[in-house]
Motif scaffolding. Structure first.
Motif, PDB file in Angstrom:
ATOM      1  N   TRP A  46       0.843  -1.201   0.000  1.00 21.30           N
ATOM      2  CA  TRP A  46       0.000   0.000   0.000  1.00 21.30           C
ATOM      3  C   TRP A  46       0.880   1.252   0.000  1.00 21.30           C
ATOM      4  O   TRP A  46       0.682   2.160  -0.815  1.00 21.30           O
ATOM      5  CB  TRP A  46      -0.909  -0.050   1.214  1.00 21.30           C
ATOM      6  CG  TRP A  46      -1.808   1.117   1.453  1.00 21.30           C
ATOM      7  CD1 TRP A  46      -2.336   1.966   0.518  1.00 21.30           C
ATOM      8  CD2 TRP A  46      -2.301   1.554   2.713  1.00 21.30           C
ATOM      9  NE1 TRP A  46      -3.140   2.900   1.129  1.00 21.30           N
ATOM     10  CE2 TRP A  46      -3.133   2.661   2.475  1.00 21.30           C
ATOM     11  CE3 TRP A  46      -2.137   1.099   4.017  1.00 21.30           C
ATOM     12  CZ2 TRP A  46      -3.781   3.336   3.506  1.00 21.30           C
ATOM     13  CZ3 TRP A  46      -2.786   1.769   5.036  1.00 21.30           C
ATOM     14  CH2 TRP A  46      -3.595   2.874   4.784  1.00 21.30           C
ATOM     15  N   SER A  47       1.853   1.287   0.882  1.00 23.53           N
ATOM     16  CA  SER A  47       2.738   2.440   0.970  1.00 23.53           C
ATOM     17  C   SER A  47       3.508   2.649  -0.338  1.00 23.53           C
ATOM     18  O   SER A  47       3.596   3.770  -0.853  1.00 23.53           O
ATOM     19  CB  SER A  47       3.709   2.263   2.141  1.00 23.53           C
ATOM     20  OG  SER A  47       4.599   3.339   2.215  1.00 23.53           O
TER      21      SER A  47
ATOM     22  N   VAL B  73      -6.551   3.277  -2.907  1.00 25.58           N
ATOM     23  CA  VAL B  73      -5.312   2.680  -3.423  1.00 25.58           C
ATOM     24  C   VAL B  73      -5.055   1.352  -2.710  1.00 25.58           C
ATOM     25  O   VAL B  73      -4.667   0.365  -3.339  1.00 25.58           O
ATOM     26  CB  VAL B  73      -4.117   3.641  -3.281  1.00 25.58           C
ATOM     27  CG1 VAL B  73      -2.811   2.950  -3.648  1.00 25.58           C
ATOM     28  CG2 VAL B  73      -4.320   4.881  -4.148  1.00 25.58           C
ATOM     29  N   ALA B  74      -5.300   1.313  -1.403  1.00 29.89           N
ATOM     30  CA  ALA B  74      -5.144   0.050  -0.664  1.00 29.89           C
ATOM     31  C   ALA B  74      -6.034  -1.027  -1.275  1.00 29.89           C
ATOM     32  O   ALA B  74      -5.586  -2.161  -1.496  1.00 29.89           O
ATOM     33  CB  ALA B  74      -5.466   0.247   0.814  1.00 29.89           C
ATOM     34  N   CYS B  75      -7.280  -0.692  -1.562  1.00 36.38           N
ATOM     35  CA  CYS B  75      -8.197  -1.662  -2.169  1.00 36.38           C
ATOM     36  C   CYS B  75      -7.672  -2.140  -3.519  1.00 36.38           C
ATOM     37  O   CYS B  75      -7.721  -3.339  -3.817  1.00 36.38           O
ATOM     38  CB  CYS B  75      -9.580  -1.052  -2.337  1.00 36.38           C
ATOM     39  SG  CYS B  75     -10.441  -0.751  -0.792  1.00 36.38           S
TER      40      CYS B  75
ATOM     41  N   PHE C 228      -0.094  11.864  -1.671  1.00 30.12           N
ATOM     42  CA  PHE C 228       0.109  10.438  -1.439  1.00 30.12           C
ATOM     43  C   PHE C 228       1.482  10.118  -0.849  1.00 30.12           C
ATOM     44  O   PHE C 228       1.609   9.225  -0.025  1.00 30.12           O
ATOM     45  CB  PHE C 228      -0.091   9.643  -2.731  1.00 30.12           C
ATOM     46  CG  PHE C 228      -1.526   9.338  -3.078  1.00 30.12           C
ATOM     47  CD1 PHE C 228      -2.567   9.499  -2.174  1.00 30.12           C
ATOM     48  CD2 PHE C 228      -1.834   8.855  -4.336  1.00 30.12           C
ATOM     49  CE1 PHE C 228      -3.878   9.185  -2.505  1.00 30.12           C
ATOM     50  CE2 PHE C 228      -3.142   8.530  -4.685  1.00 30.12           C
ATOM     51  CZ  PHE C 228      -4.153   8.696  -3.773  1.00 30.12           C
ATOM     52  N   LYS C 229       2.514  10.830  -1.272  1.00 34.15           N
ATOM     53  CA  LYS C 229       3.855  10.541  -0.733  1.00 34.15           C
ATOM     54  C   LYS C 229       3.921  10.833   0.760  1.00 34.15           C
ATOM     55  O   LYS C 229       4.537  10.083   1.518  1.00 34.15           O
ATOM     56  CB  LYS C 229       4.911  11.322  -1.497  1.00 34.15           C
ATOM     57  CG  LYS C 229       5.119  10.764  -2.883  1.00 34.15           C
ATOM     58  CD  LYS C 229       6.220  11.450  -3.635  1.00 34.15           C
ATOM     59  CE  LYS C 229       6.321  10.801  -5.021  1.00 34.15           C
ATOM     60  NZ  LYS C 229       7.372  11.323  -5.821  1.00 34.15           N
TER      61      LYS C 229
ATOM     62  N   ALA D  27       4.439   8.173   3.900  1.00 30.81           N
ATOM     63  CA  ALA D  27       5.392   8.370   5.000  1.00 30.81           C
ATOM     64  C   ALA D  27       4.698   8.186   6.348  1.00 30.81           C
ATOM     65  O   ALA D  27       5.274   7.610   7.284  1.00 30.81           O
ATOM     66  CB  ALA D  27       6.029   9.754   4.898  1.00 30.81           C
ATOM     67  N   ALA D  28       3.452   8.650   6.461  1.00 31.47           N
ATOM     68  CA  ALA D  28       2.695   8.469   7.704  1.00 31.47           C
ATOM     69  C   ALA D  28       2.391   6.991   7.952  1.00 31.47           C
ATOM     70  O   ALA D  28       2.426   6.520   9.090  1.00 31.47           O
ATOM     71  CB  ALA D  28       1.396   9.285   7.662  1.00 31.47           C
ATOM     72  N   ILE D  29       2.110   6.239   6.888  1.00 34.12           N
ATOM     73  CA  ILE D  29       1.884   4.797   7.022  1.00 34.12           C
ATOM     74  C   ILE D  29       3.148   4.131   7.551  1.00 34.12           C
ATOM     75  O   ILE D  29       3.102   3.331   8.482  1.00 34.12           O
ATOM     76  CB  ILE D  29       1.462   4.181   5.663  1.00 34.12           C
ATOM     77  CG1 ILE D  29       0.072   4.681   5.271  1.00 34.12           C
ATOM     78  CG2 ILE D  29       1.506   2.652   5.717  1.00 34.12           C
ATOM     79  CD1 ILE D  29      -0.302   4.395   3.836  1.00 34.12           C
TER      80      ILE D  29
END
Length: 120
Positions: free
Chosen positions: A12-13, A44-46, A104-105, A109-111
């Motif tokens: 995902w990341s 995006v994860a999905c 998204f970037k 980074a938070a993920i």
């Protein structure tokens, strides 16, 4: 976190950083004028997990289970750490109230900051 969940979080990341997905707000996936689709970070994860979104605003349970353990209370909209402060992923993407939307970037980074164990 299982090995599979860690792998899925990394996928995902990486997908968010890839530049492959156009960012959109308010829904997991939207049709863009001129063609193509835009995604919120959860959409995006999905996509990378192969989970159908069917117009959902939050993560379907199948995607949530592929990413998070049962003890994550907000699995359909996880909290991510931004400068040590937990913020809902949807807020980071959409920017409601007093939260400025992140690209998204920065969400990727938070993920990585939130789920450090996925990179161990």
């Amino acid at each position: 976190m299982t090995k599979t969940q860690a792998h899925n979080i990394r996928k995902w990341s990486y997908a968010l950083r890839s530049g492959k997905y156009k960012q959109a707000r308010g829904s997991l996936r939207v049709n863009l004028e001129g063609g193509g689709c835009g995604y919120c970070c959860l959409g995006v994860a999905c996509e990378v997990l192969g989970v159908r979104m069917d117009g959902a605003a939050y993560l379907p349970i199948k995607a949530a289970e592929a990413l998070f353990s049962d003890n994550n209370r907000e699995r359909n909209d996880p909290y991510l750490s931004v400068n040590g402060t937990p913020v809902l992923a949807s807020w980071l993407n959409d920017g409601p109230a007093n939260c400025e939307p992140l690209n998204f970037k920065r969400i990727a980074a938070a993920i990585k900051m939130t789920y450090k164990e996925a990179w161990n």
